[in-house]
Write a protein that holds these residues in place. Structure first.
Motif, PDB file in Angstrom:
ATOM      1  N   THR A 163       0.837  -1.206   0.000  1.00 26.60           N
ATOM      2  CA  THR A 163       0.000   0.000   0.000  1.00 26.60           C
ATOM      3  C   THR A 163       0.869   1.252   0.000  1.00 26.60           C
ATOM      4  O   THR A 163       0.623   2.208  -0.742  1.00 26.60           O
ATOM      5  CB  THR A 163      -0.924   0.015   1.233  1.00 26.60           C
ATOM      6  N   SER A 182       0.033  -2.335  -7.168  1.00 25.31           N
ATOM      7  CA  SER A 182      -1.397  -2.602  -7.010  1.00 25.31           C
ATOM      8  C   SER A 182      -1.737  -4.039  -7.369  1.00 25.31           C
ATOM      9  O   SER A 182      -2.571  -4.684  -6.713  1.00 25.31           O
ATOM     10  CB  SER A 182      -2.211  -1.643  -7.880  1.00 25.31           C
ATOM     11  N   SER A 186      -3.441  -6.683  -4.859  1.00 28.47           N
ATOM     12  CA  SER A 186      -4.696  -7.392  -5.103  1.00 28.47           C
ATOM     13  C   SER A 186      -4.543  -8.901  -4.968  1.00 28.47           C
ATOM     14  O   SER A 186      -5.546  -9.615  -4.879  1.00 28.47           O
ATOM     15  CB  SER A 186      -5.242  -7.043  -6.488  1.00 28.47           C
ATOM     16  N   LEU A 194      -9.055  -2.480  -4.614  1.00 25.47           N
ATOM     17  CA  LEU A 194      -9.731  -1.183  -4.568  1.00 25.47           C
ATOM     18  C   LEU A 194      -8.781  -0.013  -4.731  1.00 25.47           C
ATOM     19  O   LEU A 194      -9.217   1.115  -4.989  1.00 25.47           O
ATOM     20  CB  LEU A 194     -10.494  -1.047  -3.242  1.00 25.47           C
ATOM     21  N   VAL A 195      -7.486  -0.243  -4.586  1.00 29.51           N
ATOM     22  CA  VAL A 195      -6.526   0.860  -4.684  1.00 29.51           C
ATOM     23  C   VAL A 195      -6.466   1.423  -6.097  1.00 29.51           C
ATOM     24  O   VAL A 195      -5.939   2.525  -6.318  1.00 29.51           O
ATOM     25  CB  VAL A 195      -5.126   0.395  -4.214  1.00 29.51           C
ATOM     26  N   ALA A 198      -7.749   4.892  -6.318  1.00 25.38           N
ATOM     27  CA  ALA A 198      -6.821   5.953  -5.933  1.00 25.38           C
ATOM     28  C   ALA A 198      -5.951   6.356  -7.116  1.00 25.38           C
ATOM     29  O   ALA A 198      -5.614   7.534  -7.290  1.00 25.38           O
ATOM     30  CB  ALA A 198      -5.954   5.489  -4.762  1.00 25.38           C
ATOM     31  N   PHE A 318      -9.921   4.820  -0.680  1.00 18.79           N
ATOM     32  CA  PHE A 318      -9.385   3.467  -0.518  1.00 18.79           C
ATOM     33  C   PHE A 318      -9.610   2.964   0.904  1.00 18.79           C
ATOM     34  O   PHE A 318     -10.095   1.842   1.111  1.00 18.79           O
ATOM     35  CB  PHE A 318      -7.893   3.464  -0.849  1.00 18.79           C
ATOM     36  N   CYS A 319      -9.284   3.771   1.906  1.00 17.22           N
ATOM     37  CA  CYS A 319      -9.419   3.334   3.296  1.00 17.22           C
ATOM     38  C   CYS A 319     -10.885   3.132   3.675  1.00 17.22           C
ATOM     39  O   CYS A 319     -11.224   2.147   4.349  1.00 17.22           O
ATOM     40  CB  CYS A 319      -8.770   4.366   4.231  1.00 17.22           C
ATOM     41  N   CYS A 321     -13.372   2.341   1.710  1.00 15.32           N
ATOM     42  CA  CYS A 321     -13.858   1.118   1.060  1.00 15.32           C
ATOM     43  C   CYS A 321     -13.310  -0.130   1.748  1.00 15.32           C
ATOM     44  O   CYS A 321     -14.019  -1.140   1.876  1.00 15.32           O
ATOM     45  CB  CYS A 321     -13.469   1.116  -0.412  1.00 15.32           C
ATOM     46  N   CYS A 322     -12.038  -0.080   2.189  1.00 20.31           N
ATOM     47  CA  CYS A 322     -11.434  -1.234   2.865  1.00 20.31           C
ATOM     48  C   CYS A 322     -12.081  -1.507   4.219  1.00 20.31           C
ATOM     49  O   CYS A 322     -11.963  -2.624   4.751  1.00 20.31           O
ATOM     50  CB  CYS A 322      -9.929  -1.003   3.059  1.00 20.31           C
TER      51      CYS A 322
END
Length: 385
Positions: A163, A182, A186, A194-195, A198, A318-319, A321-322
């Motif tokens: 990350t 990325s 994944s 999901l990154v 970003a 990103f955060c 969604c995570c």
């Protein structure tokens, strides 16, 4: 504070300080966690210590690293498959173990410490080369209250490292490097895919900064094959895992379908948070495990909002969604998921380093809490799972 002074005079001194700070916390963290281990175990040695810290999901990763993924059904074994645990980190540990003939958990523990150390180094430019914030961040990862998550066989060490690599690459507009990181991310955890959002947000921000309009962004993006390749490559790790599961198990989405066996069924995230907060303790004053998990989710979302206020929109999305994606199923492992989000812990380090007093207070809290939280982890405290 002394290290901060050493880092100022010249580049050589600064390089030494940047490398030495996380190394210092590697040593202190090992000492504190081993002391916690020794307080509850009479068996000495690093191997016994590493095995004691291998709790909960760690056992699944050990199994994957040693035996791979099973094909269903497997006679005389659990009907809960390992498919929900992504393959990159177990593969990395297996590769290292093939060179160094030590027990899997020992190799994994050393590898996790190395990944967390590397994550600290990558975080230096992301923290704007703020030595106080850097020291706090290193302390949190390597000697902090949740440092066992980053020093045993869990995906958090590699997840945090990758990350950080993604966001450092985006900071430098190195989209191919961001895409490769990325793709690996994944393949480490599902939410790593999901990154890619970003990355797109960073592209959009740079395009707008050059005077482009929002409506013309898609057309401009289609005319940039290099950026399109970066976007397409980003989820490659997830797609590779789907293909592997399809060819070996017959179900490319087995990692999703197996979640029911772990009690994860889609529901209302707000209801899960409310139920967690409502699970008041029947005895004593300490919050229950569901309360800790619900509070962790709320704090994580609040910090994501702070990132958005600071115009770090890609990291904020990103955060958030995570946190929200696993929250759709239940609160399990929420504390671990939140503390494993590098942008949030970096933001926390920046906020706590605003003054020397808060920095020293936070550092003392991190180091003292490490002992008690490690003992709780070894003891099986559910909030830390």
């Amino acid at each position: 504070m002394a290290l901060e002074a050493v880092a100022r005079p010249n580049a050589g001194g600064r390089f030494f300080a940047v490398a030495a700070v996380p190394l210092l916390f590697v040593v202190s963290g090992l000492a504190i966690r081993y002391a916690a281990f020794a307080s509850v175990s009479a068996e000495p040695g690093f191997a016994a210590y590493a095995q004691a810290l291998c709790r909960w999901d760690c056992a699944w990763y050990v199994g994957i690293s040693e035996n791979g993924y099973e094909r269903f059904p497997v006679p005389n074994q659990s009907n809960v498959g390992r498919w929900g645990f992504f393959p990159l980190y177990p593969m990395l540990v297996a590769a290292i173990r093939s060179v160094f003939p030590f027990p899997t958990i020992v190799v994994a523990s050393i590898t996790s410490i190395a990944c967390s150390y590397a994550a600290c180094l990558v975080a230096w430019p992301l923290l704007e080369k703020n030595m106080r914030a850097y020291a706090l961040y290193c302390a949190f990862l390597l000697s902090g209250p949740f440092s066992f998550h980053f020093t045993t066989f869990l995906t958090e060490p590699l997840f945090v490292l990758l990350t950080s690599c993604v966001f450092l690459a985006l900071k430098r507009s190195s989209y191919l490097a961001a895409a490769l990181s990325s793709a690996l991310l994944s393949a480490t955890r599902l939410v790593g895919v999901l990154v890619v959002f970003a990355t797109v947000i960073q592209m959009f921000g740079e395009y707008r900064a050059k005077g482009g309009s929002a409506l013309s962004f898609p057309r401009w993006l289609l005319g940039r094959p290099d950026l399109l390749v970066a976007i397409v490559v980003s989820p490659a790790g997830l797609f590779a895992y789907i293909l592997f599961l399809y060819l070996t198990v017959g179900d490319g989405f087995a990692f999703l379908h197996v979640q029911r066996a772990f009690g994860r069924v889609a529901g209302n995230p707000l209801a899960f948070i409310w139920d967690g907060l409502s699970a008041v303790p029947t005895t004593g004053w300490l919050p229950t495990a569901p309360q800790w998990s619900a509070l962790a989710a709320l704090i994580g979302l609040a910090l994501s909002a702070v990132l958005a206020v600071r115009r770090q929109y890609g990291a904020a999305l990103f955060c958030a969604c995570c946190i929200i994606l696993p929250l759709i199923t239940n609160l399990a492992s929420m504390v671990r998921y939140v503390v494993g989000l590098a942008p949030l812990t970096m933001l926390l380090a920046m906020l706590l380093s605003a003054s020397k007093l808060t920095c020293l207070a936070a550092l003392g809290l991190f180091l003292s809490a490490c002992y008690f939280m490690t003992a709780a982890w070894i003891g099986g405290y559910l909030a830390l799972v």
